[in-house]
Enzyme design. Structure first.
Site, PDB file in Angstrom:
ATOM      1  N   HIS A 102      44.770  90.205  95.996  1.00 15.05           N
ATOM      2  CA  HIS A 102      45.906  91.267  95.641  1.00 15.05           C
ATOM      3  C   HIS A 102      46.708  91.137  97.133  1.00 15.05           C
ATOM      4  CE1 HIS A 102      47.153  95.595  94.808  1.00 15.05           C
ATOM      5  NE2 HIS A 102      47.266  95.387  96.266  1.00 15.05           N
ATOM      6  N   GLU A 103      46.196  91.182  98.239  1.00 15.69           N
ATOM      7  CA  GLU A 103      47.240  91.053  99.243  1.00 15.69           C
ATOM      8  C   GLU A 103      47.958  89.911  99.418  1.00 15.69           C
ATOM      9  OE1 GLU A 103      47.373  93.975 100.825  1.00 15.69           O
ATOM     10  OE2 GLU A 103      45.609  94.755 100.085  1.00 15.69           O
TER      11      GLU A 103
ATOM     12  N   HIS B 218      51.015  90.620  97.652  1.00 15.14           N
ATOM     13  CA  HIS B 218      51.995  91.090  98.603  1.00 15.14           C
ATOM     14  C   HIS B 218      52.637  90.284  99.548  1.00 15.14           C
ATOM     15  CE1 HIS B 218      51.612  95.163  97.530  1.00 15.14           C
ATOM     16  NE2 HIS B 218      50.135  95.202  97.720  1.00 15.14           N
TER      17      HIS B 218
ATOM     18  N   GLU C 299      53.872  96.384  94.372  1.00 17.11           N
ATOM     19  CA  GLU C 299      52.342  96.509  93.631  1.00 17.11           C
ATOM     20  C   GLU C 299      52.598  95.570  92.546  1.00 17.11           C
ATOM     21  OE1 GLU C 299      49.088  97.686  94.224  1.00 17.11           O
ATOM     22  OE2 GLU C 299      50.065  97.833  96.381  1.00 17.11           O
TER      23      GLU C 299
HETATM   24 ZN    ZN Z   1      48.766  96.677  97.243  1.00 14.81          ZN
END
Ligand code: ZN
Length: 500
Positions: free
Chosen positions: A264-265, A268, A294
């Site tokens: 997830h990170e 980003h 997101e």
């Molecule tokens: Zn996030």
């Protein structure tokens, strides 16, 4: 003053403000990772001083004249300068009406409240955090009054994180999701739960760390232009496109959540690392909104990182890392465990299907807190009641309830809805990416570069030079359409759970 001089002045202002933001981001990253607790008062003073300096650099007559001057020749400006002008105009409107002392005091409050929240969470005692939260809510409501609003007061905060988002749109979005998702959750809950026995083992953290770094590089994260650290709540802090700080959180008893957090990170981080070089040190040189951000973390975490195609390639690698623990785990078993749908209490551990309901609860509470007087000590019960209503589970402690998220301690009201929007944007992007690329084949071959290239060229490169709605329109050829998200969830989970 000539047009060139005006543009040069705007660029100088932009570099100055972006430098304050860089310092703020670095201190914030430090607070969440390494900074010793004893330093909190000095840090609060430094943050207050810097924010006062930033405020004064932005709110003064010279800047007002500059903005007026540029507005007079608005029609002749290039798109990047125009985007910069609009961003600063909005920024100035956001804080110009707030008295500088109140603005700086709020920065100090945030530093102290973050620490109070941490203490309250570990002691499972809401009363430690309550006075700070009360102060933050009252300050936010006062700021909304200063700033002015149209329609609902909460609109002002929604627009801070997702430009253009209003209560009206968000109400409709969540109502649609609720209508489609609640029945899907109950259908899935009736199914035999997947076999997750293989997860009840110890997974040494050293190997988890090795796998984290490996998977980040596989996804295309440039390790010489970023850092992976650890923090209680994983997050990403971008200093520049060549210095992107990520954190994750390991548990020896938990294999899957840390992997998902890292992916997830990294999503980003990839967004930030692939912004066009030309933007330099600028407020435009970062992701445009929380929702679009997101969408990039979630497309990697969920759409790709919980898919069978992705793990057909990476499960063998994970098995090499944990040969004893995973030796007899089949791909289907692994995928079912990774996509186990069940109502739960903790947002960050929630599956993809119930996740938007966690967000809806926060959205409804924030909307209420920003428009009605609520006794601070009633908030935990309001929280728990909503969990019971939408998810059928009730927290037995505040740690599992209202204290679970860091956001409110940092004053981030209006932020949560962007998480659910991000998932919905991601589904729309994926739908259109599949028209250009054979995504499943690329994932199963571990050939992830074409996927990153697609995202970089359609989304990342623009930074904040395009508005969220324009990015969605140009990348997909249509306006935001949440039905792609509902279709995606239904299709994916019907296949995993063998629903008819
Ligand atoms: Zn996030």
């Amino acid at each position: 003053m000539s047009k060139e001089q005006l543009i040069q002045q705007l660029n100088e202002l932009d570099t100055r403000i972006a430098s304050f933001d860089y310092a703020d981001a670095l201190i914030s990253w430090d607070i969440m990772t390494l900074a010793p607790k004893q330093g909190v008062e000095a840090r609060a003073t430094v943050m207050m001083t810097l924010s006062e300096m930033r405020f004064n650099a932005l709110i003064n007559d010279d800047v007002s004249h500059l903005i007026d001057g540029l507005n007079q020749i608005k029609d002749t400006l290039d798109p990047t300068t125009l985007a910069k002008l609009e961003l600063y105009e909005k920024d100035i409107n956001k804080i110009a009406k707030i008295p500088v002392k109140e603005y700086a005091a709020y920065e100090g409050l945030i530093v102290r409240s973050s620490q109070a929240w941490e203490k309250a969470k570990s002691a499972d005692d809401f009363s430690i955090f309550a006075p700070f939260l009360d102060d933050i809510i009252k300050t936010q409501r006062r700021f909304i009054e200063y700033r002015g609003y149209e329609g609902h007061p909460y609109n002002t905060l929604l627009d801070d994180y997702e430009p253009g988002l209003t209560v009206e749109t968000a109400d409709r979005f969540f109502a649609d999701l609720k209508e489609e998702i609640v029945p899907l959750v109950s259908k899935l809950s009736e199914m035999t739960p997947p076999n997750t026995d293989f997860l009840n083992q110890a997974f040494p953290i050293d190997q988890q760390k090795t796998f984290s770094t490996y998977i980040m590089e596989e996804l295309g994260f440039r390790m010489d232009a970023g850092v992976l650290a650890e923090s209680e709540h994983p997050f990403t802090q971008n200093l520049s496109k060549n210095d992107v700080r990520l954190t994750t959180h390991y548990h020896e008893e938990d294999l899957l959540n840390p992997i998902s957090s890292t992916i997830h990170e990294t999503g980003h981080g990839l967004y930030e690392q692939n912004i066009a070089d030309e933007l330099g040190v600028s407020r435009l040189s970062t992701g445009v909104s929380m929702g679009i951000h997101e969408s990039q973390s979630r497309i990697y975490e969920n759409n790709f990182g919980r898919s069978k195609a992705f793990w057909s390639n990476y499960l063998p690698k994970l098995q090499e890392m944990f040969p004893e623990q995973l030796k007899s785990v089949e791909l289907d078993t692994f995928i079912q465990a990774m996509n186990y749908v069940r109502p739960s209490l903790i947002r960050i551990d929630a599956d993809e299907v119930t996740y938007p309901l966690h967000i809806m609860i926060r959205y409804e509470l924030e909307k209420k807190l920003m428009s009605e007087d609520v006794d601070i000590y009633d908030i935990p019960a309001l929280w728990n009641d909503k969990y019971e209503e939408y998810l059928g589970v009730r927290p037995s402690s505040d740690k599992e309830g209202v204290l679970q998220d860091v956001h409110w301690s940092e004053g981030l009201f209006g932020y949560f809805p962007s998480y659910a929007l991000g998932s919905a944007y991601a589904a729309q992007f994926e739908h259109y990416m599949r028209k250009d690329l054979d995504v499943d084949t690329l994932l199963s071959e571990g050939n992830l570069q074409p996927i990153l290239d697609w995202l970089a060229s359609h989304i990342h490169q623009y930074g904040s030079t395009k508005k969220p709605a324009d990015i969605i329109q140009s990348a997909t050829g249509e306006v935001f359409n949440p039905s792609y998200f509902v279709d995606y969830l239904t299709r994916k989970f019907s296949a995993i759970y063998n629903l008819d």
